[in-house]
Structures are given as structure tokens and as C-alpha cells.
Design a protein around this motif. Structure first.
Motif, PDB file in Angstrom:
ATOM      1  N   ASP A  42       5.975  21.642  34.376  1.00 59.06           N
ATOM      2  CA  ASP A  42       6.962  21.656  33.085  1.00 59.06           C
ATOM      3  C   ASP A  42       8.226  20.635  33.676  1.00 59.06           C
ATOM      4  O   ASP A  42       8.983  21.272  34.170  1.00 59.06           O
ATOM      5  CB  ASP A  42       7.444  23.070  32.902  1.00 59.06           C
ATOM      6  N   GLU A  44      11.181  18.018  33.060  1.00 57.75           N
ATOM      7  CA  GLU A  44      12.303  18.286  32.137  1.00 57.75           C
ATOM      8  C   GLU A  44      12.806  16.739  31.696  1.00 57.75           C
ATOM      9  O   GLU A  44      12.890  15.947  32.670  1.00 57.75           O
ATOM     10  CB  GLU A  44      13.521  18.862  32.767  1.00 57.75           C
ATOM     11  N   LYS A  51      11.248  11.972  33.727  1.00 60.71           N
ATOM     12  CA  LYS A  51      11.180  13.273  33.541  1.00 60.71           C
ATOM     13  C   LYS A  51      11.183  13.828  35.115  1.00 60.71           C
ATOM     14  O   LYS A  51      10.786  12.931  36.111  1.00 60.71           O
ATOM     15  CB  LYS A  51       9.769  13.497  33.261  1.00 60.71           C
ATOM     16  N   GLY A  53      11.165  17.479  37.864  1.00 60.59           N
ATOM     17  CA  GLY A  53      10.762  18.901  38.153  1.00 60.59           C
ATOM     18  C   GLY A  53      10.811  19.228  39.418  1.00 60.59           C
ATOM     19  O   GLY A  53      10.856  18.339  40.252  1.00 60.59           O
ATOM     20  N   LYS A  54      10.449  20.551  39.794  1.00 63.01           N
ATOM     21  CA  LYS A  54      10.659  21.017  41.196  1.00 63.01           C
ATOM     22  C   LYS A  54       9.170  21.957  41.158  1.00 63.01           C
ATOM     23  O   LYS A  54       9.025  22.670  40.273  1.00 63.01           O
ATOM     24  CB  LYS A  54      11.529  21.630  41.707  1.00 63.01           C
ATOM     25  N   GLU A  75       9.108  22.688  49.194  1.00 65.92           N
ATOM     26  CA  GLU A  75       9.595  22.588  47.727  1.00 65.92           C
ATOM     27  C   GLU A  75       9.671  20.927  47.574  1.00 65.92           C
ATOM     28  O   GLU A  75      10.149  20.198  48.360  1.00 65.92           O
ATOM     29  CB  GLU A  75      11.100  23.029  47.659  1.00 65.92           C
ATOM     30  N   THR A  77      10.509  17.893  44.866  1.00 68.66           N
ATOM     31  CA  THR A  77      11.172  17.425  43.594  1.00 68.66           C
ATOM     32  C   THR A  77      10.588  16.055  43.111  1.00 68.66           C
ATOM     33  O   THR A  77      10.145  15.331  43.873  1.00 68.66           O
ATOM     34  CB  THR A  77      12.506  16.922  43.869  1.00 68.66           C
ATOM     35  N   ASP A 115       4.793  25.972  39.915  1.00 65.15           N
ATOM     36  CA  ASP A 115       5.870  25.327  39.223  1.00 65.15           C
ATOM     37  C   ASP A 115       7.151  26.128  39.103  1.00 65.15           C
ATOM     38  O   ASP A 115       7.040  27.147  38.373  1.00 65.15           O
ATOM     39  CB  ASP A 115       5.303  24.695  37.653  1.00 65.15           C
ATOM     40  N   LEU A 116       8.306  25.598  39.419  1.00 63.93           N
ATOM     41  CA  LEU A 116       9.354  26.421  39.629  1.00 63.93           C
ATOM     42  C   LEU A 116      10.114  26.825  37.982  1.00 63.93           C
ATOM     43  O   LEU A 116      10.723  27.535  37.856  1.00 63.93           O
ATOM     44  CB  LEU A 116      10.494  26.087  40.548  1.00 63.93           C
ATOM     45  N   LYS A 117       9.835  25.857  36.971  1.00 63.64           N
ATOM     46  CA  LYS A 117      10.430  25.818  35.713  1.00 63.64           C
ATOM     47  C   LYS A 117       9.286  26.793  35.177  1.00 63.64           C
ATOM     48  O   LYS A 117      10.050  27.889  34.400  1.00 63.64           O
ATOM     49  CB  LYS A 117      10.541  24.486  35.127  1.00 63.64           C
ATOM     50  N   SER A 118       8.312  26.596  34.905  1.00 61.72           N
ATOM     51  CA  SER A 118       7.326  27.236  34.177  1.00 61.72           C
ATOM     52  C   SER A 118       6.732  28.656  34.578  1.00 61.72           C
ATOM     53  O   SER A 118       6.189  29.627  33.845  1.00 61.72           O
ATOM     54  CB  SER A 118       6.257  26.550  33.709  1.00 61.72           C
TER      55      SER A 118
END
Length: 147
Positions: A42, A44, A51, A53-54, A75, A77, A115-118
Motif C-alpha cells: 500500500d 502512499e 510513491k 511505503g514501509k 524494516e 523504506t 506491509d506496515l500500512k495495510s
């Protein structure tokens, strides 16, 4: 995901040997190559059209009894410019981790991407053969899938 036995033996505390401070040798190092599909993350949108994400990538080695022996995680990026997005969509995002395991016994290596966001995650278990079998110590290739 691809896991290959590294050249030379590892010793406890070597960089890239894993995060278990109580690991005892002799050890065999494995290099694990991940290819994460950018469309599974996901990402951003940013002001300049990039775009970002992490996500986390991780490894955990278990002995035949199911006990955790060693682990490693990072982790990552991702910042993808508009002109790189199609290339990343086709080829994926490459990440490499190393882990060391006791070399004389069979292990199971579980790989993970989160996926840290989704909150989407994928795992894959890879059997590792001990050095005592047939002189070959490689892992079976596989693919990570997302639910």
C-alpha cells in the motif's frame, strides 16, 4: 524467495548471522533473496508524484522440534519515482537478508513480508537440509503470496 547456502562458515556474532545472542556454532550462513511485488504494498502517493511505503521482511529458523533457533528482520523504506514505478511493478522490490543456523541438522526457515500500512502479510516456509545430507545444502525456491 530464494535461499542459498553461503560460502564459508559463520560464527556467532558475525554481522548478518541473525539476532539470537545465544546461538552456538558451528554455523552455516544462508543468504535469502526476497522479491516483493510493489502492487502488493500500500504505497502512499507523494506531492511530486512519487510513491512511498514501509514494510518488514523477516526470517525465523526452527529446528525439527519447532523451537526457534535464530531470527533476522529489517524494516525497508520504498520511495519510487514515477519513471521507476513501471519497472518496479514488473521486477519487484529486491531485499536480501542473511541468517546463520547450526549446520549439522535440518531446519525450517520461515520467511515473512509485512506491509506496515495495510497490515497485509505473506509467509513461506523453506526446508533447509543439514550439511550431513548428500553434500548439498540448498533451500527449495518458492513464492510469497498475500491473503
Amino acid at each position: 524467495v530464494r535461499a542459498e547456502r553461503g560460502v564459508g562458515e559463520a560464527t556467532p556474532g558475525d554481522a548478518g548471522s541473525g539476532q539470537n545472542p545465544n546461538l552456538k556454532g558451528p554455523l552455516t550462513r544462508y543468504t535469502v533473496d526476497f522479491v516483493v511485488r510493489s502492487q502488493d504494498l500500500d504505497l502512499e502517493p507523494q506531492a511530486q508524484g512519487d510513491k512511498s511505503g514501509k514494510f518488514l521482511v523477516g526470517l525465523r529458523a526452527y529446528d525439527e522440534a519447532g523451537n526457534p533457533v535464530n531470527w533476522e528482520a529489517e524494516e525497508e523504506t520504498v520511495d519510487i519515482s514515477p519513471d521507476q514505478f513501471e519497472l518496479n511493478r514488473k521486477n519487484g522490490i529486491k531485499v536480501q537478508l542473511n541468517i546463520a543456523v547450526p549446520g549439522a541438522c535440518a531446519m525450517n526457515l520461515v520467511t515473512a513480508v509485512y506491509d506496515l500500512k495495510s497490515g497485509m502479510a505473506g509467509t513461506l516456509e523453506i526446508p533447509l537440509r543439514g550439511t550431513s545430507t548428500a553434500g548439498v545444502n540448498t533451500a527449495e525456491p518458492g513464492a510469497i503470496t498475500h491473503p
